[in-house]
Design an enzyme around this catalytic site. Structure first.
Site, mmCIF file in Angstrom:
data_model
loop_
_atom_site.group_PDB
_atom_site.id
_atom_site.type_symbol
_atom_site.label_atom_id
_atom_site.label_comp_id
_atom_site.label_asym_id
_atom_site.label_seq_id
_atom_site.Cartn_x
_atom_site.Cartn_y
_atom_site.Cartn_z
ATOM 1 N N HIS A 555 0.873 -0.646 -0.391
ATOM 2 C CA HIS A 555 0.482 -0.364 0.057
ATOM 3 C C HIS A 555 0.846 1.817 -0.101
ATOM 4 O O HIS A 555 0.440 1.819 -0.640
ATOM 5 C CB HIS A 555 -0.868 0.300 1.533
ATOM 6 C CG HIS A 555 -1.831 1.495 0.745
ATOM 7 N ND1 HIS A 555 -2.570 1.770 2.437
ATOM 8 C CD2 HIS A 555 -2.511 1.727 0.364
ATOM 9 C CE1 HIS A 555 -3.713 2.606 2.182
ATOM 10 N NE2 HIS A 555 -3.103 2.812 0.929
ATOM 11 N N HIS A 560 1.345 4.975 -2.794
ATOM 12 C CA HIS A 560 1.745 6.401 -2.486
ATOM 13 C C HIS A 560 2.908 7.193 -2.145
ATOM 14 O O HIS A 560 3.145 8.373 -3.150
ATOM 15 C CB HIS A 560 1.006 6.533 -1.042
ATOM 16 C CG HIS A 560 -0.183 6.252 -0.744
ATOM 17 N ND1 HIS A 560 -1.207 7.541 -0.325
ATOM 18 C CD2 HIS A 560 -1.176 5.397 -0.342
ATOM 19 C CE1 HIS A 560 -1.940 7.295 -0.101
ATOM 20 N NE2 HIS A 560 -2.097 5.920 -0.397
ATOM 21 N N HIS A 747 -3.403 0.376 -6.496
ATOM 22 C CA HIS A 747 -3.904 1.390 -4.983
ATOM 23 C C HIS A 747 -5.513 0.929 -4.927
ATOM 24 O O HIS A 747 -5.978 0.644 -3.264
ATOM 25 C CB HIS A 747 -4.045 2.760 -5.170
ATOM 26 C CG HIS A 747 -4.056 3.635 -4.132
ATOM 27 N ND1 HIS A 747 -5.545 4.109 -4.113
ATOM 28 C CD2 HIS A 747 -4.099 3.007 -2.425
ATOM 29 C CE1 HIS A 747 -5.765 4.865 -2.970
ATOM 30 N NE2 HIS A 747 -4.561 4.295 -2.003
ATOM 31 N N ASN A 751 -6.124 -0.682 -1.171
ATOM 32 C CA ASN A 751 -6.886 -0.017 -0.525
ATOM 33 C C ASN A 751 -8.253 -0.463 0.056
ATOM 34 O O ASN A 751 -8.255 0.100 1.438
ATOM 35 C CB ASN A 751 -7.139 1.639 -0.573
ATOM 36 C CG ASN A 751 -7.453 3.018 0.598
ATOM 37 O OD1 ASN A 751 -5.906 3.193 1.407
ATOM 38 N ND2 ASN A 751 -8.693 3.474 -0.091
ATOM 39 N N ILE A 897 -7.130 9.424 -0.698
ATOM 40 C CA ILE A 897 -6.985 7.841 0.199
ATOM 41 C C ILE A 897 -5.629 7.972 0.846
ATOM 42 O O ILE A 897 -5.512 6.623 -0.194
ATOM 43 C CB ILE A 897 -8.212 7.629 0.944
ATOM 44 C CG1 ILE A 897 -8.733 7.631 1.840
ATOM 45 C CG2 ILE A 897 -8.471 5.860 -0.065
ATOM 46 C CD1 ILE A 897 -8.481 9.072 2.959
#
Length: 897
Positions: A555, A560, A747, A751, A897
């Protein structure tokens, strides 16, 4: 009635020709002539926004406007007011009322040579207010020989910043001209700010940029790069790089010091530079931000998004709700005494401390916090995850434990076993004998009647979840932390004839430490009570390891963290007019802001990750080690990732050009459909703008972009041989598709299933708090296991504070906001400007809509036992579209997010 006035001056070297010159009013006096209609008598009143237009290719001659024909053009500017601080106000600030109705406009006709053309001025008036947006209108008389509008200058005379959504010009012979702004414009009282330039939605490669825009294009990029000096202000739009040196707080406590990530010792991607002062006790680390962490102003979308925007909700959860949980549960080490106590989180909840503002919690996070009727109290009560609703014992079953490696929250780690015996590559002098204790005899006992180990490997039937070499170097460090343990682990699975996986063995390993030799033990499913409970405890240990790896690597790191350098390079090297900038831009929205929040509260020293996941304070150091050992850009493409793990082989006769090793692999099956649709869209787009392959190699902006990603953004790996070349459209298509996939499909897969799969935390405990009873084999520990095995398992699970904290954060992270922007759902305005690009997008959108039905059909197929069966949650994480809320489906464009 005041009429528009004319102004004409000589050449200027300024980027914005009239930036420092007065406009000449009718009587020749210096004055601002941009007034609202209702304010004509007062010439002292300041204009609020000035807008000037630049032709893309200057052809008009310097002739008095009165001698030329003119066309009436109406300009409509849309402004979005900011949302006030969430914690101080729970309603949208009525800032529209504070916007005065004066919006001055001027047309600046700028030539490449610096010559100024006549300046045309007009009065503006306030238009409509609809759904939180305000429009302002003005009419201009534009010479018919003005040419095609290429850019717009904007100056903000308001005392506050404004968020300009767009400017629409109507009245030209062809069609409306839409300028997409999507940007904050600072007041001109900020002397560090220049007039803003916004380009039209028409895309240009550097080589075919009209002459009138070439200099503006280059100078805008120079401004965005900054100087690399000083501390960045939150009003600036500076994109630059730095190492991760702001996760610790050594000035507060030595225990809060953390290593700098980025460089030879701890290789890591780069983050956005903030320029904050260095710590007093560590000159290599930055001081913590006194308010919010700097991100370029246009990345801070939470100030103009709906109050349900996930970033705002996450901010509220981290800054207010999590501390309240810690206050409500006095003993932070207290575990759950019974499984019914875990159930109470869903039916009774946790009483929250009272606040002076009644109903604050319920307004803030209504999904989580419920008001108790007839009292002023609020209670934190969690929604029961779908998996728990379908089968309350789902987490207990071995088949579900195995199935989730293919269709769960972290389906990116399972690998094909290709060699036997299993063996470590770590230094045996430090970590002990490298051979695994999982022997042929153990495996063949479990698959007796099917085949031998050699046959299973040859037929590609054995798979492994292997965290041995990654975790073993951290075992001794992690065990110094209170109530935390860790092992190196291997988990072996067998592919059964019906296409499902069966867990065969778990190996847990402790390196030599504290004067003790290496310890390792193998656990298998059993038919006697004691070994059954040991197997369950071993599964809990593996799940805690997998949860930490998922959060830190699958993740945070792979989506990110690795995406941030792409965003920085794109803004520094690709003009907003560049077609590749416009293709990638929706994939980058909100990411830098959410990453800054993560550095502040999630991955920081003593933050959520460190306090609730097994690697503890060594979490980010571990992520650096994995980046160094495993991360490769070329393997971030889904097909290459599957091939690298042995989960697929190239096969031109198979769908997507790949033959899956496990045919019913929901993440791979759905992911490849999404990958192909995305790649086809990128292919159509790239080939449209690069019809000649040589254009890729000669595109200076594009080459500088890719060079900066490799040499700076991921500079610690710049010498790696696997970086793709960028010479042809085919190279560009693969690179862009990979970046877009990571931000969207990858993602989404790791997520939005976090609460559905881990909301009932026994299914995915984030930390193991006690060692296996068989490690030390103490008489007392063994006796307690025999008398109360359930309590031993509960003691291994997270504490009440840890569980409630993680559940709160995972609920917010899994949530789609009502205005979520899903992959392929709506075209960007720039894409609609070109008929061929618009048509390609419509095909992309059609494929995704069709894919929705494919997912539904697969989930209804009884032959696909990894996504259909009694109590099984359908696999929908890669289903493109979704309603708002925690839905377990939906693929946004970006890491929002």
């Amino acid at each position: 009635m005041l009429k528009p006035q004319l102004h004409q001056s000589q050449s200027s070297k300024s980027l914005f020709p009239l930036a420092n010159k007065p406009f000449l009013h009718g009587n020749g006096a210096s004055a601002n002539a941009f007034l609202p209609l209702h304010s004509r008598p007062s010439l002292k009143k300041s204009p609020k926004i000035r807008v000037g237009f630049v032709p893309s290719n200057i052809k008009a001659s310097l002739v008095d406007l009165t001698e030329r024909k003119a066309t009436a053009v109406k300009a409509v500017v849309t402004v979005i007011p900011t949302v006030s601080s969430l914690l101080s106000s729970i309603s949208i600030d009525s800032s529209l009322d504070t916007l005065q109705d004066a919006l001055g406009k001027s047309l600046l006709l700028g030539a490449q040579t610096g010559l100024e053309k006549p300046t045309i001025k007009a009065f503006a008036h306030k238009g409509k207010e609809v759904k939180g947006e305000a429009t302002y209108e003005a009419e201009f008389k534009i010479p018919t020989d003005f040419g095609e509008v290429g850019a717009v200058f904007v100056e903000n005379d308001h005392h506050k910043e404004m968020f300009l959504k767009d400017i629409v010009l109507d009245g030209f012979d062809t069609s409306k001209v839409k300028i997409i702004c999507g940007s904050w414009v600072q007041p001109k009282t900020d002397k560090t700010q220049k007039k803003r330039v916004f380009f039209t939605a028409k895309s240009y490669l550097p080589s075919n940029t009209p002459n009138g825009l070439t200099r503006l294009r280059a100078e805008e990029l120079i401004h965005l790069r900054g100087t690399g000096q000083g501390e960045c202000k939150n009003t600036e739009r500076i994109y630059d790089y730095d190492v991760y040196n702001d996760l610790g707080n050594p000035d507060k406590s030595e225990d809060l010091a953390r290593p700098v990530l980025g460089g030879k010792q701890h290789p890591y991607p780069r983050r956005c530079r903030t320029g904050r002062p260095r710590c007093d006790k560590d000159p290599y680390s930055e001081k913590l931000a006194t308010s919010t962490i700097y991100v370029p102003r246009d990345e801070a979308f939470s100030d103009i998004k709906n109050l349900t925007f996930s970033a705002k909700t996450l901010y509220s959860a981290l800054h207010a709700l999590v501390p309240a949980i810690e206050t409500s549960i006095v003993d932070s080490d207290l575990g759950f005494p019974y499984f019914t106590a875990i159930d109470s989180l869903f039916n009774e909840g946790i009483n929250l401390p009272p606040l002076t503002k009644q109903g604050f919690w319920k307004t803030l996070i209504p999904r989580l916090v419920k008001a108790i009727e007839d009292t002023s109290e609020d209670v934190l009560r969690f929604e029961t995850p779908e998996a728990m609703e379908r089968d309350r014992f789902f987490w207990f079953r071995d088949e579900e434990f195995a199935r989730q490696t293919l269709a769960g929250l972290n389906p990116l780690c399972i690998k094909l076993v290709t060699e036997w015996p299993l063996k470590s590559t770590l230094d045996p002098a430090v970590y002990g004998p490298p051979e695994s204790k999982i022997t042929k005899e153990i495996i063949e006992k479990e698959i007796k009647g099917f085949m031998t180990v050699d046959e299973a490997i040859k037929q590609k039937k054995l798979f492994i979840l292997d965290y041995h070499d990654l975790m073993l170097p951290y075992v001794q460090k992690v065990r110094t932390l209170k109530n935390t343990t860790l092992y190196g682990s291997r988990t072996v699975f067998f592919l059964t004839p019906d296409g499902t996986l069966r867990p065969l063995a778990i190996e847990l390993v402790r390196p030599p430490m504290d004067g003790k030799p290496q310890w390792k033990e193998v656990y298998t499913p059993s038919w006697n009570s004691t070994d059954c409970w040991l197997w369950r405890l071993a599964k809990a240990q593996v799940l805690a390891i997998d949860s930490g790896y998922h959060q830190l690597i699958s993740h945070w790191l792979r989506t990110h963290c690795c995406t941030e350098p792409y965003i920085i390079a794109t803004n520094r090297q690709l003009s907003v007019m560049h077609p590749i900038y416009r293709l990638l831009h929706p994939h980058f929205r909100y990411t830098m802001e959410i990453n800054a929040l993560a550095r502040e509260k999630l991955i920081n020293a003593d933050g959520i990750i460190e306090s609730t996941f097994s690697p503890g304070k060594f979490s980010m150091e571990l992520s650096s080690a994995v980046y160094d050992a495993l991360w490769r850009f070329d393997h971030e493409a889904l097909p290459q990732d599957l091939i690298n793990r042995g989960m697929a082989v190239e096969d031109p006769n198979s769908p997507h050009g790949l033959k899956l090793t496990i045919e019913d692999y929901p993440y791979a099956n759905d992911g490849l459909v999404l990958w192909d649709a995305l790649k086809q869209w990128v292919t159509d787009y790239v080939n449209h703008y690069y019809p000649d392959p040589k254009l890729v190699a000669s595109d200076q902006e594009l080459q500088a972009w890719w060079k900066e990603i490799k040499n700076v953004g991921h500079g610690d790996k710049k010498d790696a041989p696997w970086w793709p070349e960028l010479k042809t459209p085919k190279d560009l298509i693969e690179i862009v598709t990979t970046i877009a996939w990571v931000a969207s499909g990858h993602h989404a897969a790791v997520n939005f299933g976090q609460y559905p799969y881990a909301g009932y935390f026994p299914n995915r405990p984030t930390i193991a708090r006690i060692n296996m009873p068989t490690e030390d084999n103490s008489e007392e520990g063994w006796k307690f296991l025999l008398e109360k095995p359930e309590v031993v398992l509960l003691r291994c699970f997270p504490s009440q504070v840890q569980a409630a904290t993680v559940m709160t954060v995972l609920d917010v992270l899994s949530n789609h906001s009502p205005d979520e922007e899903y992959l392929g759902q709506q075209a960007e305005p720039a894409w609609e400007e070109d008929p061929q690009v618009k048509s390609a997008f419509e095909r992309f959108n059609g494929k995704l809509k069709e894919f929705e039905g494919v997912v539904d059909a697969r989930n209804a197929n009884k032959e696909l036992k990894n996504r259909n069966g009694a109590g099984i949650t359908p696999y929908e994480l890669l289903k493109p579209f979704s309603d708002s809320g925690v839905t377990g489906k939906g693929v946004p464009y970006s890491i929002s997010i």
